[in-house]
Design a protein around this motif. Sequence first.
Motif, PDB file in Angstrom:
ATOM      1  N   LEU A   8       0.783  -1.194  -0.039  1.00  0.00           N
ATOM      2  CA  LEU A   8      -0.073  -0.004   0.018  1.00  0.00           C
ATOM      3  C   LEU A   8       0.802   1.160   0.021  1.00  0.00           C
ATOM      4  O   LEU A   8       2.059   1.118   0.419  1.00  0.00           O
ATOM      5  CB  LEU A   8      -0.846   0.049   1.301  1.00  0.00           C
ATOM      6  CG  LEU A   8      -2.036  -1.212   1.288  1.00  0.00           C
ATOM      7  CD1 LEU A   8      -2.615  -1.136   2.737  1.00  0.00           C
ATOM      8  CD2 LEU A   8      -3.106  -0.782   0.240  1.00  0.00           C
ATOM      9  N   SER A   9       0.416   2.251  -0.491  1.00  0.00           N
ATOM     10  CA  SER A   9       0.903   3.615  -0.490  1.00  0.00           C
ATOM     11  C   SER A   9       0.185   4.538   0.697  1.00  0.00           C
ATOM     12  O   SER A   9      -0.727   4.411   0.661  1.00  0.00           O
ATOM     13  CB  SER A   9       0.776   4.326  -1.772  1.00  0.00           C
ATOM     14  OG  SER A   9       1.075   5.659  -1.708  1.00  0.00           O
ATOM     15  N   SER A  11      -0.741   7.375   0.148  1.00  0.00           N
ATOM     16  CA  SER A  11      -1.770   7.852  -0.505  1.00  0.00           C
ATOM     17  C   SER A  11      -3.093   7.208  -0.708  1.00  0.00           C
ATOM     18  O   SER A  11      -3.942   7.731  -1.468  1.00  0.00           O
ATOM     19  CB  SER A  11      -1.205   8.857  -1.604  1.00  0.00           C
ATOM     20  OG  SER A  11      -0.748   7.705  -2.619  1.00  0.00           O
ATOM     21  N   ASP A  12      -2.795   5.677  -0.717  1.00  0.00           N
ATOM     22  CA  ASP A  12      -3.905   4.806  -1.208  1.00  0.00           C
ATOM     23  C   ASP A  12      -4.995   5.160  -0.192  1.00  0.00           C
ATOM     24  O   ASP A  12      -4.870   5.460   1.007  1.00  0.00           O
ATOM     25  CB  ASP A  12      -3.676   3.402  -0.831  1.00  0.00           C
ATOM     26  CG  ASP A  12      -3.023   2.823  -2.221  1.00  0.00           C
ATOM     27  OD1 ASP A  12      -2.778   3.484  -3.030  1.00  0.00           O
ATOM     28  OD2 ASP A  12      -1.977   2.007  -1.929  1.00  0.00           O
ATOM     29  N   THR A  13      -6.427   5.032  -0.331  1.00  0.00           N
ATOM     30  CA  THR A  13      -7.565   5.327   0.115  1.00  0.00           C
ATOM     31  C   THR A  13      -7.895   3.953   1.029  1.00  0.00           C
ATOM     32  O   THR A  13      -7.230   2.842   0.732  1.00  0.00           O
ATOM     33  CB  THR A  13      -8.500   5.622  -0.382  1.00  0.00           C
ATOM     34  OG1 THR A  13      -9.144   4.610  -1.293  1.00  0.00           O
ATOM     35  CG2 THR A  13      -8.476   6.882  -1.148  1.00  0.00           C
ATOM     36  N   ASP A  16      -9.211   1.438  -1.460  1.00  0.00           N
ATOM     37  CA  ASP A  16      -8.263   0.864  -2.035  1.00  0.00           C
ATOM     38  C   ASP A  16      -7.590  -0.372  -1.097  1.00  0.00           C
ATOM     39  O   ASP A  16      -7.447  -1.559  -1.673  1.00  0.00           O
ATOM     40  CB  ASP A  16      -6.998   1.652  -2.418  1.00  0.00           C
ATOM     41  CG  ASP A  16      -7.264   2.859  -3.309  1.00  0.00           C
ATOM     42  OD1 ASP A  16      -8.314   2.677  -4.221  1.00  0.00           O
ATOM     43  OD2 ASP A  16      -6.698   4.059  -3.181  1.00  0.00           O
ATOM     44  N   ALA A  17      -7.234  -0.175   0.001  1.00  0.00           N
ATOM     45  CA  ALA A  17      -6.871  -0.931   0.862  1.00  0.00           C
ATOM     46  C   ALA A  17      -7.657  -2.241   1.164  1.00  0.00           C
ATOM     47  O   ALA A  17      -7.428  -3.459   1.220  1.00  0.00           O
ATOM     48  CB  ALA A  17      -6.341  -0.393   2.456  1.00  0.00           C
ATOM     49  N   ARG A  20      -7.546  -4.760  -1.775  1.00  0.00           N
ATOM     50  CA  ARG A  20      -6.340  -5.397  -1.677  1.00  0.00           C
ATOM     51  C   ARG A  20      -6.441  -6.492  -0.604  1.00  0.00           C
ATOM     52  O   ARG A  20      -6.035  -7.471  -0.807  1.00  0.00           O
ATOM     53  CB  ARG A  20      -5.261  -4.550  -1.226  1.00  0.00           C
ATOM     54  CG  ARG A  20      -4.791  -3.590  -2.569  1.00  0.00           C
ATOM     55  CD  ARG A  20      -3.324  -3.663  -2.699  1.00  0.00           C
ATOM     56  NE  ARG A  20      -3.031  -2.710  -3.657  1.00  0.00           N
ATOM     57  CZ  ARG A  20      -2.828  -1.425  -3.796  1.00  0.00           C
ATOM     58  NH1 ARG A  20      -2.975  -0.686  -2.712  1.00  0.00           N
ATOM     59  NH2 ARG A  20      -2.827  -0.809  -5.028  1.00  0.00           N
ATOM     60  N   ARG A  33       6.594   4.247   0.166  1.00  0.00           N
ATOM     61  CA  ARG A  33       6.531   5.338  -0.599  1.00  0.00           C
ATOM     62  C   ARG A  33       7.597   5.116  -1.777  1.00  0.00           C
ATOM     63  O   ARG A  33       8.801   5.526  -1.358  1.00  0.00           O
ATOM     64  CB  ARG A  33       6.863   6.701   0.150  1.00  0.00           C
ATOM     65  CG  ARG A  33       6.863   8.054  -0.337  1.00  0.00           C
ATOM     66  CD  ARG A  33       6.685   9.303   0.451  1.00  0.00           C
ATOM     67  NE  ARG A  33       5.503   9.335   1.411  1.00  0.00           N
ATOM     68  CZ  ARG A  33       5.764   9.266   2.708  1.00  0.00           C
ATOM     69  NH1 ARG A  33       7.046   9.128   3.420  1.00  0.00           N
ATOM     70  NH2 ARG A  33       4.668   9.619   3.273  1.00  0.00           N
ATOM     71  N   ALA A  59      -6.831   8.402   3.671  1.00  0.00           N
ATOM     72  CA  ALA A  59      -5.827   7.781   3.109  1.00  0.00           C
ATOM     73  C   ALA A  59      -4.978   6.903   4.210  1.00  0.00           C
ATOM     74  O   ALA A  59      -5.096   7.003   5.469  1.00  0.00           O
ATOM     75  CB  ALA A  59      -4.657   9.135   2.933  1.00  0.00           C
ATOM     76  N   ILE A  60      -4.251   5.946   3.671  1.00  0.00           N
ATOM     77  CA  ILE A  60      -3.707   4.981   4.504  1.00  0.00           C
ATOM     78  C   ILE A  60      -2.603   5.605   5.230  1.00  0.00           C
ATOM     79  O   ILE A  60      -2.192   5.323   6.779  1.00  0.00           O
ATOM     80  CB  ILE A  60      -2.857   3.770   3.624  1.00  0.00           C
ATOM     81  CG1 ILE A  60      -4.047   2.829   3.277  1.00  0.00           C
ATOM     82  CG2 ILE A  60      -2.048   3.211   4.400  1.00  0.00           C
ATOM     83  CD1 ILE A  60      -4.989   2.041   4.364  1.00  0.00           C
TER      84      ILE A  60
END
Length: 129
Positions: A8-9, A11-13, A16-17, A20, A33, A59-60
Motif C-alpha cells: 500500500l502507499s 496515499s492509497d485510500t 483501495d486497501a 487489496r 513510498r 488515506a492509509i
Amino acid sequence: MLTDFATLSPSDTLIDALVRCVHSLQEDFPVVRGPQLVGIVSRQRIVDALRNDGNGLCAIGDVPRLPGGAARGHARTTTIRRLTAGQGLALIPVADSGRVVGIVSVQNLMSSMSLLAEQRRLEREEKGE
C-alpha cells in the motif's frame, strides 16, 4: 520469501486497501513510498479505520501503522524473530538496497519449516536410520 505480495502507499485510500484485503491472503501490508518502506498496516487496522471513521476516502497514511523494520535479503530466523517480537506482526518485509523485494510471513515460515522437517525425515528413512 514471497515475492508476489501486495503493498500500500500512504496515499492509497481505505477503499483501495479494502480491495487489496479482499484479493489477498495477506494479514499485514507493507506501506511504501516509492521504494522506501514507511510502515506496516494490518488488515484489522484497515477494517477498524473503516468502521470508526466511516470514510473510505481516508488515506492509509492517516491510519495508525506499525513502524516498518525490514530484514535484509540474507536475514536469519533470529533476525525475523527479533523484528516481530512484541509487535504483533504477521509479516516482515525483506529489503535489498532499500527496496522492498519480498515478504516473509509467519505462516509461510512455519509452513516451510514443516516441509523441511518432512524432507529431513524422508532422507533419514532412505538412509535406514
